[in-house]
Design a protein around this motif. Structure first.
Motif, PDB file in Angstrom:
ATOM      1  N   PRO A 234       0.820  -1.229   0.000  1.00  0.00           N
ATOM      2  CA  PRO A 234       0.000   0.000   0.000  1.00  0.00           C
ATOM      3  C   PRO A 234       0.849   1.273   0.000  1.00  0.00           C
ATOM      4  O   PRO A 234       0.529   2.250  -0.678  1.00  0.00           O
ATOM      5  N   THR A 235       1.946   1.247   0.729  1.00  0.00           N
ATOM      6  CA  THR A 235       2.844   2.408   0.764  1.00  0.00           C
ATOM      7  C   THR A 235       3.520   2.591  -0.582  1.00  0.00           C
ATOM      8  O   THR A 235       3.654   3.716  -1.068  1.00  0.00           O
ATOM      9  N   VAL A 236       3.920   1.490  -1.198  1.00  0.00           N
ATOM     10  CA  VAL A 236       4.522   1.563  -2.532  1.00  0.00           C
ATOM     11  C   VAL A 236       3.520   2.168  -3.505  1.00  0.00           C
ATOM     12  O   VAL A 236       3.853   3.061  -4.290  1.00  0.00           O
ATOM     13  N   ALA A 237       2.261   1.716  -3.439  1.00  0.00           N
ATOM     14  CA  ALA A 237       1.223   2.229  -4.345  1.00  0.00           C
ATOM     15  C   ALA A 237       1.007   3.728  -4.137  1.00  0.00           C
ATOM     16  O   ALA A 237       0.828   4.481  -5.085  1.00  0.00           O
ATOM     17  N   ARG A 238       1.039   4.156  -2.892  1.00  0.00           N
ATOM     18  CA  ARG A 238       0.782   5.568  -2.567  1.00  0.00           C
ATOM     19  C   ARG A 238       1.956   6.470  -2.938  1.00  0.00           C
ATOM     20  O   ARG A 238       1.761   7.584  -3.409  1.00  0.00           O
ATOM     21  N   LEU A 239       3.169   5.981  -2.747  1.00  0.00           N
ATOM     22  CA  LEU A 239       4.345   6.833  -2.928  1.00  0.00           C
ATOM     23  C   LEU A 239       5.107   6.555  -4.223  1.00  0.00           C
ATOM     24  O   LEU A 239       6.182   7.117  -4.428  1.00  0.00           O
ATOM     25  N   ALA A 240       4.562   5.711  -5.079  1.00  0.00           N
ATOM     26  CA  ALA A 240       5.270   5.325  -6.305  1.00  0.00           C
ATOM     27  C   ALA A 240       5.602   6.542  -7.153  1.00  0.00           C
ATOM     28  O   ALA A 240       4.817   7.484  -7.245  1.00  0.00           O
ATOM     29  N   GLU A 241       6.764   6.480  -7.760  1.00  0.00           N
ATOM     30  CA  GLU A 241       7.227   7.584  -8.597  1.00  0.00           C
ATOM     31  C   GLU A 241       6.658   7.525 -10.009  1.00  0.00           C
ATOM     32  O   GLU A 241       6.815   8.462 -10.771  1.00  0.00           O
ATOM     33  N   ASN A 242       6.020   6.410 -10.365  1.00  0.00           N
ATOM     34  CA  ASN A 242       5.409   6.312 -11.687  1.00  0.00           C
ATOM     35  C   ASN A 242       4.133   5.477 -11.611  1.00  0.00           C
ATOM     36  O   ASN A 242       3.921   4.730 -10.653  1.00  0.00           O
ATOM     37  N   ASP A 243       3.288   5.617 -12.620  1.00  0.00           N
ATOM     38  CA  ASP A 243       2.003   4.926 -12.632  1.00  0.00           C
ATOM     39  C   ASP A 243       2.166   3.413 -12.689  1.00  0.00           C
ATOM     40  O   ASP A 243       1.382   2.681 -12.088  1.00  0.00           O
ATOM     41  N   TRP A 244       3.181   2.942 -13.424  1.00  0.00           N
ATOM     42  CA  TRP A 244       3.358   1.506 -13.543  1.00  0.00           C
ATOM     43  C   TRP A 244       3.576   0.862 -12.175  1.00  0.00           C
ATOM     44  O   TRP A 244       2.950  -0.149 -11.846  1.00  0.00           O
ATOM     45  N   ALA A 245       4.450   1.435 -11.372  1.00  0.00           N
ATOM     46  CA  ALA A 245       4.749   0.876 -10.049  1.00  0.00           C
ATOM     47  C   ALA A 245       3.526   0.931  -9.145  1.00  0.00           C
ATOM     48  O   ALA A 245       3.238  -0.030  -8.419  1.00  0.00           O
ATOM     49  N   ALA A 246       2.790   2.031  -9.189  1.00  0.00           N
ATOM     50  CA  ALA A 246       1.578   2.155  -8.375  1.00  0.00           C
ATOM     51  C   ALA A 246       0.546   1.116  -8.791  1.00  0.00           C
ATOM     52  O   ALA A 246      -0.066   0.450  -7.941  1.00  0.00           O
ATOM     53  N   ASN A 247       0.351   0.955 -10.086  1.00  0.00           N
ATOM     54  CA  ASN A 247      -0.616  -0.024 -10.583  1.00  0.00           C
ATOM     55  C   ASN A 247      -0.176  -1.450 -10.271  1.00  0.00           C
ATOM     56  O   ASN A 247      -1.006  -2.303  -9.953  1.00  0.00           O
ATOM     57  N   PHE A 248       1.112  -1.723 -10.353  1.00  0.00           N
ATOM     58  CA  PHE A 248       1.626  -3.049 -10.021  1.00  0.00           C
ATOM     59  C   PHE A 248       1.327  -3.366  -8.551  1.00  0.00           C
ATOM     60  O   PHE A 248       0.836  -4.446  -8.230  1.00  0.00           O
ATOM     61  N   ALA A 249       1.625  -2.427  -7.668  1.00  0.00           N
ATOM     62  CA  ALA A 249       1.393  -2.644  -6.237  1.00  0.00           C
ATOM     63  C   ALA A 249      -0.090  -2.867  -5.961  1.00  0.00           C
ATOM     64  O   ALA A 249      -0.452  -3.768  -5.190  1.00  0.00           O
ATOM     65  N   ARG A 250      -0.964  -2.079  -6.595  1.00  0.00           N
ATOM     66  CA  ARG A 250      -2.411  -2.262  -6.412  1.00  0.00           C
ATOM     67  C   ARG A 250      -2.857  -3.626  -6.932  1.00  0.00           C
ATOM     68  O   ARG A 250      -3.684  -4.299  -6.316  1.00  0.00           O
ATOM     69  N   SER A 251      -2.297  -4.033  -8.058  1.00  0.00           N
ATOM     70  CA  SER A 251      -2.631  -5.331  -8.646  1.00  0.00           C
ATOM     71  C   SER A 251      -2.225  -6.471  -7.706  1.00  0.00           C
ATOM     72  O   SER A 251      -2.986  -7.426  -7.500  1.00  0.00           O
ATOM     73  N   ILE A 252      -1.052  -6.380  -7.135  1.00  0.00           N
ATOM     74  CA  ILE A 252      -0.577  -7.395  -6.197  1.00  0.00           C
ATOM     75  C   ILE A 252      -1.503  -7.455  -4.980  1.00  0.00           C
ATOM     76  O   ILE A 252      -1.846  -8.534  -4.496  1.00  0.00           O
ATOM     77  N   LEU A 253      -1.924  -6.291  -4.504  1.00  0.00           N
ATOM     78  CA  LEU A 253      -2.822  -6.264  -3.348  1.00  0.00           C
ATOM     79  C   LEU A 253      -4.149  -6.953  -3.651  1.00  0.00           C
ATOM     80  O   LEU A 253      -4.725  -7.613  -2.782  1.00  0.00           O
ATOM     81  N   CYS A 254      -4.638  -6.829  -4.859  1.00  0.00           N
ATOM     82  CA  CYS A 254      -5.875  -7.519  -5.256  1.00  0.00           C
ATOM     83  C   CYS A 254      -5.626  -9.020  -5.393  1.00  0.00           C
ATOM     84  O   CYS A 254      -6.434  -9.831  -4.925  1.00  0.00           O
ATOM     85  N   GLN A 255      -4.521  -9.381  -6.026  1.00  0.00           N
ATOM     86  CA  GLN A 255      -4.228 -10.794  -6.257  1.00  0.00           C
ATOM     87  C   GLN A 255      -3.968 -11.565  -4.968  1.00  0.00           C
ATOM     88  O   GLN A 255      -4.309 -12.745  -4.858  1.00  0.00           O
ATOM     89  N   CYS A 256      -3.381 -10.912  -3.981  1.00  0.00           N
ATOM     90  CA  CYS A 256      -2.993 -11.620  -2.756  1.00  0.00           C
ATOM     91  C   CYS A 256      -4.203 -12.096  -1.961  1.00  0.00           C
ATOM     92  O   CYS A 256      -4.063 -12.960  -1.091  1.00  0.00           O
ATOM     93  N   ASN A 257      -5.379 -11.574  -2.277  1.00  0.00           N
ATOM     94  CA  ASN A 257      -6.597 -12.008  -1.582  1.00  0.00           C
ATOM     95  C   ASN A 257      -7.131 -13.328  -2.121  1.00  0.00           C
ATOM     96  O   ASN A 257      -8.032 -13.906  -1.525  1.00  0.00           O
ATOM     97  N   ARG A 258      -6.585 -13.782  -3.233  1.00  0.00           N
ATOM     98  CA  ARG A 258      -7.022 -15.057  -3.804  1.00  0.00           C
ATOM     99  C   ARG A 258      -6.511 -16.210  -2.962  1.00  0.00           C
ATOM    100  O   ARG A 258      -5.372 -16.189  -2.480  1.00  0.00           O
ATOM    101  N   ARG A 259      -7.331 -17.195  -2.824  1.00  0.00           N
ATOM    102  CA  ARG A 259      -6.976 -18.377  -2.043  1.00  0.00           C
ATOM    103  C   ARG A 259      -5.760 -19.078  -2.662  1.00  0.00           C
ATOM    104  O   ARG A 259      -5.732 -19.362  -3.855  1.00  0.00           O
TER     105      ARG A 259
END
Length: 82
Positions: free
Chosen positions: A22-47
């Motif tokens: 979440p901190t990476v997503a919030r403080l990312a220096e570019n959109d790609w890194a922010a989107n990657f971090a958000r994507s990982i946060l969504c994926q990690c909820n999968r069983r």
């Protein structure tokens, strides 16, 4: 002796990396890194989800960069003495 990058992560390392996403997503220096971090946060909820070796490598890099650039939002702080 050849160097082999570390690709297998223990659960505690993955949890630590996810803690900082979440901190990476919030403080990312570019959109790609922010989107990657958000994507990982969504994926990690999968069983049973675990990051792929490439995702793991990117997560390690982003968290490392977070600390290398002084990712604390508060800046300097004063200790309270009693």
């Amino acid at each position: 002796m050849t160097y082999q990058p570390r690709t297998i992560a223990k659960s505690d390392e993955i949890e630590r990396l996810l803690h900082y996403m979440p901190t990476v997503a919030r403080l990312a220096e570019n959109d790609w890194a922010a989107n990657f971090a958000r994507s990982i946060l969504c994926q990690c909820n999968r069983r049973g989800w675990r990051p792929s070796p490439k995702q793991l490598s990117v997560m390690r890099s982003l968290v490392s960069d977070l600390f290398a650039h002084g990712g604390d939002e508060g800046g300097d702080f004063d200790l309270i003495e009693s």
